[in-house]
Design an enzyme around this catalytic site. Structure first.
Site, PDB file in Angstrom:
ATOM      1  N   TYR A   1       0.873  -1.177   0.000  1.00  0.00           N
ATOM      2  CA  TYR A   1       0.000   0.000   0.000  1.00  0.00           C
ATOM      3  C   TYR A   1       0.910   1.227   0.000  1.00  0.00           C
ATOM      4  O   TYR A   1       1.505   1.556   1.019  1.00  0.00           O
ATOM      5  CB  TYR A   1      -0.875   0.039   1.250  1.00  0.00           C
TER       6      TYR A   1
ATOM      7  N   PHE B   1     -12.989  -4.472   0.968  1.00  0.00           N
ATOM      8  CA  PHE B   1     -13.816  -3.728   0.002  1.00  0.00           C
ATOM      9  C   PHE B   1     -15.291  -3.734   0.376  1.00  0.00           C
ATOM     10  O   PHE B   1     -16.158  -3.576  -0.475  1.00  0.00           O
ATOM     11  CB  PHE B   1     -13.657  -4.289  -1.414  1.00  0.00           C
TER      12      PHE B   1
ATOM     13  N   LEU C   1     -17.210  -1.600   2.117  1.00  0.00           N
ATOM     14  CA  LEU C   1     -17.953  -0.355   1.921  1.00  0.00           C
ATOM     15  C   LEU C   1     -18.008   0.038   0.458  1.00  0.00           C
ATOM     16  O   LEU C   1     -18.974   0.652   0.011  1.00  0.00           O
ATOM     17  CB  LEU C   1     -17.311   0.766   2.748  1.00  0.00           C
TER      18      LEU C   1
ATOM     19  N   PRO D   1     -25.993   0.099  -3.262  1.00  0.00           N
ATOM     20  CA  PRO D   1     -26.721  -0.410  -4.415  1.00  0.00           C
ATOM     21  C   PRO D   1     -27.423   0.699  -5.187  1.00  0.00           C
ATOM     22  O   PRO D   1     -27.672   1.778  -4.675  1.00  0.00           O
ATOM     23  CB  PRO D   1     -27.747  -1.351  -3.781  1.00  0.00           C
TER      24      PRO D   1
END
Length: 299
Positions: free
Chosen positions: A71, A228, A230, A235
């Site tokens: 990261y 992942f 959040l 929708p």
């Protein structure tokens, strides 16, 4: 609160039935969003990134942090050390190995035994630790190294004392079952959320989501750590989660986290953010007590 709401278990144990179990609170913090665009480089607001880490641990009591040396590269590890070292005794830092970044920012496998050793040593150095409490072996889809060879190397590093607990990330059910024959698998980190329950990798014809392994994790008392969550929780149609969010006057993201917490006592969400305000909002999801009727409605 409805009488059918139940109190959530507030803690979860990593390494259940081992000599070195680790107990953490059931909402951790994932650091990936602390990097710059494309999960690369320094954060846009470095001071806020450092404060997020401090607030999560020192104010909110989070004691599980997820990171990786790819990261940034190595940005989140350095931020963690700057913000929190010397670490509280109960803080568990989980990192990942098995991947690296090229100068063009692409993600590539880095999972040969000697490469895994290099990654572990790099994490130890940048996190200022003598042993890493939990390391996930991240499976990269286009690797030419057999999974069995990589996981055996992970357990060898554990025997050497560089790793306390070994976990897996982005695995199929078959890979988890194979891993369990090689040694104790402490945790599994797969993509999982209310709307992203399965993860089909079409060109490999493989399922690598949370739903595929959850029952196996529960059977073996292995925490499932959704990543992942959040990102995939908002929708655009069939918005049942939005209806429950409206009922409790909270955000959809908070209901997604609450759903995960209620779905199984063996799920350990690690919502990530680069915003202090969103950090507070995410952590408040642990206070949302969904009813049996809510869960039935969500399906």
């Amino acid at each position: 609160m409805s009488s059918s709401a139940k109190t959530l278990p507030l803690e979860i144990t990593i390494g259940q039935n081992t000599q070195n179990p680790l107990t953490v609170y059931r909402l951790g913090y994932g650091t990936m969003r602390l990097t710059g665009p494309g999960i690369w480089g320094e954060p846009a607001n470095r001071e806020e990134a450092l404060q997020i880490l401090k607030n999560a641990v020192q104010v909110a009591g989070v004691n599980f942090i997820d990171t990786a040396d790819y990261y940034g590269e190595d940005v989140t590890n350095r931020l963690i050390a700057e913000a929190l070292y010397p670490y509280p005794k109960n803080l568990i830092i989980c990192t990942k190995v098995g991947a690296t970044r090229k100068p063009d920012k692409s993600w590539v496998a880095f999972n040969r035994p000697e490469q895994l050793r290099t990654s572990i040593d790099n994490n130890l150095r940048t996190l200022k630790q003598e042993q890493i409490s939990l390391v996930h072996f991240r499976v990269m889809l286009d690797s030419d190294v057999p999974f069995e060879e990589s996981i055996e190397a992970m357990f060898e590093l554990q025997k050497e004392g560089k790793i306390l607990h070994v976990g897996l990330s982005n695995v199929t059910r078959d890979q988890l079952e194979l891993g369990l024959t090689k040694g104790h698998i402490a945790t599994v980190e797969n993509m999982y959320s209310y709307h992203q329950r399965t993860t089909l990798v079409i060109h490999h014809n493989e399922n690598r989501g949370g739903e595929e392994v959850l029952d196996l994790c529960e059977k073996n008392q292995i925490p499932l750590i959704p990543y992942f969550s959040l990102v995939t929780s908002l929708p655009t149609q069939n918005d049942k989660i939005g209806m429950i969010a409206q009922k409790y006057q909270v955000s959809k993201a908070q209901i997604n986290l609450a759903w995960l917490l209620h779905k199984s006592r063996w799920i350990l969400p690690i919502p990530g953010t680069s915003s202090l305000a969103h950090l507070d909002e995410n952590l408040q999801a642990a206070n949302i007590q969904l009813t049996a009727e809510d869960m039935a409605y969500l399906g």
